[in-house]
Design an enzyme around this catalytic site. Structure first.
Site, short mmCIF file in Angstrom:
data_model
loop_
_atom_site.label_atom_id
_atom_site.label_comp_id
_atom_site.label_asym_id
_atom_site.label_seq_id
_atom_site.Cartn_x
_atom_site.Cartn_y
_atom_site.Cartn_z
N LEU A 1 0.87 -1.27 -0.21
CA LEU A 1 0.03 0.70 0.30
C LEU A 1 0.90 1.37 -0.44
CD1 LEU A 1 -2.64 -0.99 2.31
CD2 LEU A 1 -3.62 -1.05 -0.07
N LYS B 1 -3.89 -1.60 10.86
CA LYS B 1 -2.75 -1.88 9.79
C LYS B 1 -1.69 -2.47 11.40
CE LYS B 1 0.99 -1.20 6.23
NZ LYS B 1 2.64 -1.81 6.62
S1 IVH Z 1 -4.25 -4.74 2.85
C1 IVH Z 1 -2.98 -3.92 -1.87
N1 IVH Z 1 -4.72 -5.11 5.05
O1 IVH Z 1 0.14 -3.62 5.29
C2 IVH Z 1 -2.58 -5.02 -0.45
N2 IVH Z 1 -2.97 -4.50 4.83
O2 IVH Z 1 1.55 -2.02 3.27
C3 IVH Z 1 -3.27 -5.00 0.69
N3 IVH Z 1 -1.48 -4.91 6.33
O3 IVH Z 1 1.36 -6.44 2.22
C4 IVH Z 1 -3.20 -4.87 1.52
N4 IVH Z 1 -2.41 -4.59 8.28
O4 IVH Z 1 0.91 -6.69 4.64
C5 IVH Z 1 -3.84 -4.97 4.31
N5 IVH Z 1 -5.73 -4.17 8.19
C6 IVH Z 1 -4.69 -4.51 6.38
C7 IVH Z 1 -3.36 -4.33 6.76
C8 IVH Z 1 -2.19 -5.07 5.65
C9 IVH Z 1 -1.44 -5.05 7.61
C10 IVH Z 1 0.14 -5.42 5.41
C11 IVH Z 1 0.12 -6.18 4.35
C12 IVH Z 1 0.50 -5.21 3.40
C13 IVH Z 1 1.22 -4.06 3.84
C14 IVH Z 1 0.49 -2.92 3.24
#
Ligand code: IVH
Length: 674
Positions: free
Chosen positions: A84, A116
């Site tokens: 992200l 996150k």
């Molecule tokens: S959604 C398109 N939701 O953050 C990416 N990511 O920088 C979709 N992460 O690689 C990721 N909590 O390891 C998503 N509630 C959450 C999250 C989360 C931690 C991490 C994940 C991802 C990174 C993105």
């Protein structure tokens, strides 16, 4: 990054990997975790992909056996696991909302806000409702097969009530499980994990799934990928995940507009320290999945989601006491003992107050309420006392006049901030020197941490580094395994790590001696210059330290410390016992320094701030040190220049005020290349 830097790094990685796999196969002791090994290996492969000419016969990538068996099988993700984009302030978030508004033509798009999680992402593949494989993110396109390890995690169902789906989420270690694990490791004198994220990654990425099974991990699910469009919204997805029995965070909100979202962000930020798990921000996601699809992704990030990062975690606590500690070189450091508080996922119960000047300036008193900060892996700092809450009876700290250990009168040398105990026989210093001797960057003896050194010293079992190497021989009488907290297994392991530590590169050897001012960078410079232990010994014996002056960055102050260290006959004796001389063979095997690096930053202190395109901050620091520089995390009159990356903040203003040179990342790389 440029070819030159990559080539340097490739050489270094090859050496490291060869050394570790030798350790692993010959001594059955890898020296580093599988995860660390794999990271090094992956970095090497990445460089070779870019510069195939480096893929020579001697590269670890071309050897079958050693490296292969330490690798995970690869799994190609059906849909890449992209990361992200980050937002750091409300302006960034406004820009995100504006973009979504413009692209969707909808005034207020519903957003789901989720914590996150600070762990590592994983993908679970279910076929016919059965968990068939699981992988880590890897490079986003290809991940590592960690199926056996994932199966050991409680709370991941092996079967679910839906046919063919991929579930993505984050593997984390809860703060309580992290603390229990580190406590256990501390008792076993094993290396501690810096934070829950590292512990989670180190535990999941194990080739032996039994190791993973012995660690408590938690999987938080946050998305479902399926070829059929079963769900309409992210909220439905989260609901479904819960209904399958997966763990989903309960700190989730559906927000109708930016201000509602901001309130939730603030609310979670306030709760952050009390949460069971570490989070480093809030993820904003468009709730409507069809709209998500329509928004699509730019080259790097999806347009439907963004991560709003929290600033470095702060906490408040009370100073219970201020004590003074004696360091390895006699420096007296004031330390605040704190009412334990969790900051950044770690319980903090003490913090350094650096030195008398610093303490006087900041006027931190026993009884004060203070604000602490912990950013990433950095040791917590006391930022300031809350003066409004200062108790009436709190008085300025009175610095002692005598050593808290040996009671010798303390000395403050001209032009130095440190107040010192200069009694060479001061026991606190002897113990600190022993702890330094076995530490990670010196002899790196696993199983011989601070606690064990104190234990052995207090019982008169080791008085000097030399005694460490005769422990096994003497154990016939000592019976260490019968001492409380030791046991047969840990004693056996300890002897093994002592034996494998007997081969040591010259720079580490010099560093391990604990000569004042001769830290890592200076030891490397000396080793690169003198090349062999024989030359080093000559230099010590003949007092020919004039030679040292020809090393860039070494001046009279360091040479003086070098000289006075070896003027002490006892230190010289220990040196010869360890390394040997023409009459006697030494206990350890000192291997020669590698070809000298160009010491382009020698004598300079460099501060890195912000984030960089070509390397992490850690890598940048390593690079600067490799080329002879020193690095620091704070700006002072000693700073030679500041390298500013993206989003560099306060430090830049500070540098400008002090007229310190600021250069860009590209300029820094150019300096190395020239
Ligand atoms: S959604 C398109 N939701 O953050 C990416 N990511 O920088 C979709 N992460 O690689 C990721 N909590 O390891 C998503 N509630 C959450 C999250 C989360 C931690 C991490 C994940 C991802 C990174 C993105």
């Amino acid at each position: 990054m440029s070819y030159l830097i990559k080539k340097e790094r490739h050489k270094e990685l090859s050496n490291l990997l060869n050394l570790h796999s030798k350790q692993y196969y010959i001594f059955d002791d890898p020296g580093i975790s599988d995860a660390e090994y794999d990271n090094l290996y992956k970095e090497l492969l990445k460089i070779e992909e870019e510069f195939p000419e480096l893929k020579s016969e001697t590269s670890p990538s071309q050897k079958i056996g050693a490296s292969v068996s330490r690798k995970f099988k690869k799994i190609t993700h059906s849909v890449p696991m992209i990361s992200l984009d980050n937002a750091y302030n409300e302006d960034d978030i406004s820009a995100f909302f504006d973009r979504v508004r413009k692209l969707s033509n909808i005034e207020n798009v519903d957003m789901v806000l989720e914590p996150k999680m600070d762990g590592l992402s994983a993908s679970l593949i279910y076929k016919d409702g059965v968990l068939v494989s699981a992988s880590t993110r890897g490079d986003g396109v290809i991940g590592e097969d960690v199926t056996a390890n994932i199966l050991t995690i409680d709370g991941i169902p092996k079967k679910i009530g839906i046919q063919d789906v991929e579930i993505r989420g984050e593997v984390v270690m809860l703060k309580s499980d992290f603390q229990a694990l580190n406590k256990q490791r501390e008792e076993a004198a094993e290396k501690l994990f810096a934070n829950p994220r590292n512990a989670a990654a180190g535990s999941l990425r194990q080739l032996d799934h039994r190791v993973t099974a012995s660690r408590k991990l938690t999987f938080f699910a946050y998305s479902i990928i399926s070829s059929k469009n079963i769900f309409k919204t992210q909220m439905e997805v989260l609901e479904a995940l819960r209904s399958y029995g997966l763990v989903v965070s309960d700190k989730i909100a559906l927000c109708k507009n930016q201000s509602e979202a901001f309130e939730f962000y603030k609310k979670i930020e306030r709760q952050r320290a009390e949460l069971e798990y570490d989070i480093d921000g809030i993820v904003y996601k468009v709730n409507d999945l069809l709209l998500q699809k329509q928004l699509g992704a730019s080259t790097k990030f999806p347009r439907h989601s963004i991560a709003y990062k929290f600033p470095a975690e702060k906490a408040q606590t009370t100073v219970l006491n201020i004590i003074t500690q004696v360091g390895r070189t006699g420096n007296i450091t004031p330390v605040a003992e704190l009412k334990p508080v969790t900051v950044g996922g770690v319980v903090v119960s003490r913090a350094t107050l650096h030195n008398k000047d610093e303490l006087d300036k900041r006027d931190i008193r026993i009884g004060d309420r203070v604000v602490l900060q912990r950013a990433g892996d950095v040791i917590p700092q006391i930022l300031y006392p809350i003066l409004e809450e200062r108790p009436a009876h709190a008085v300025p700290f009175v610095f002692p006049m005598t050593c808290p250990c040996c009671e010798a009168a303390l000395v403050k040398e001209e032009n130095e901030v440190a107040i010192k105990c200069i009694n060479l026989g001061c026991e606190a210093q002897l113990v600190e020197r022993l702890i330094h001797f076995v530490s990670k960057l010196a002899f790196n003896i696993d199983g011989l941490g601070e606690q064990n050194i104190r234990f052995l010293y207090e019982r008169g079992i080791i008085k000097s580094p030399v005694d460490i190497f005769s422990l096994e021989e003497r154990n016939g009488e000592l019976h260490l395994e019968d001492s409380e907290g030791w046991g047969t297994v840990s004693v056996k392991k300890l002897f093994k790590s002592i034996n494998s530590a007997k081969t040591v590169p010259l720079d580490r050897f010099i560093y391990s001696l604990g000569i004042p001012q001769i830290g890592r960078a200076v030891s490397k410079a000396i080793a690169n210059f003198l090349k062999t232990y024989g030359n080093f010994l000559e230099c010590v014996k003949n007092n020919s330290e004039e030679d040292l002056y020809s090393i860039q960055g070494i001046g009279s102050s360091i040479v003086n410390d070098f000289r006075s260290f070896f003027t002490n006959e006892n230190n010289k004796k220990i040196l010869i016992k360890l390394g040997g001389d023409e009459n006697s063979k030494g206990i350890v095997d000192i291997v020669n320094a590698e070809s000298a690096e160009r010491e382009i930053f020698s004598g300079q202190t460099i501060v890195f701030t912000g984030s960089f395109k070509n390397f992490s901050r850690e890598e940048a620091r390593a690079l600067a040190e490799k080329f002879g520089g020193r690095t620091s995390s704070s700006i002072s009159s000693k700073t030679s220049f500041v390298v500013a990356g993206e989003n560099a903040g306060q430090k830049i203003d500070q540098a400008r005020k002090m007229s310190i040179n600021i250069i860009s990342e590209d300029d820094f790389i150019k300096k190395i290349e020239n």
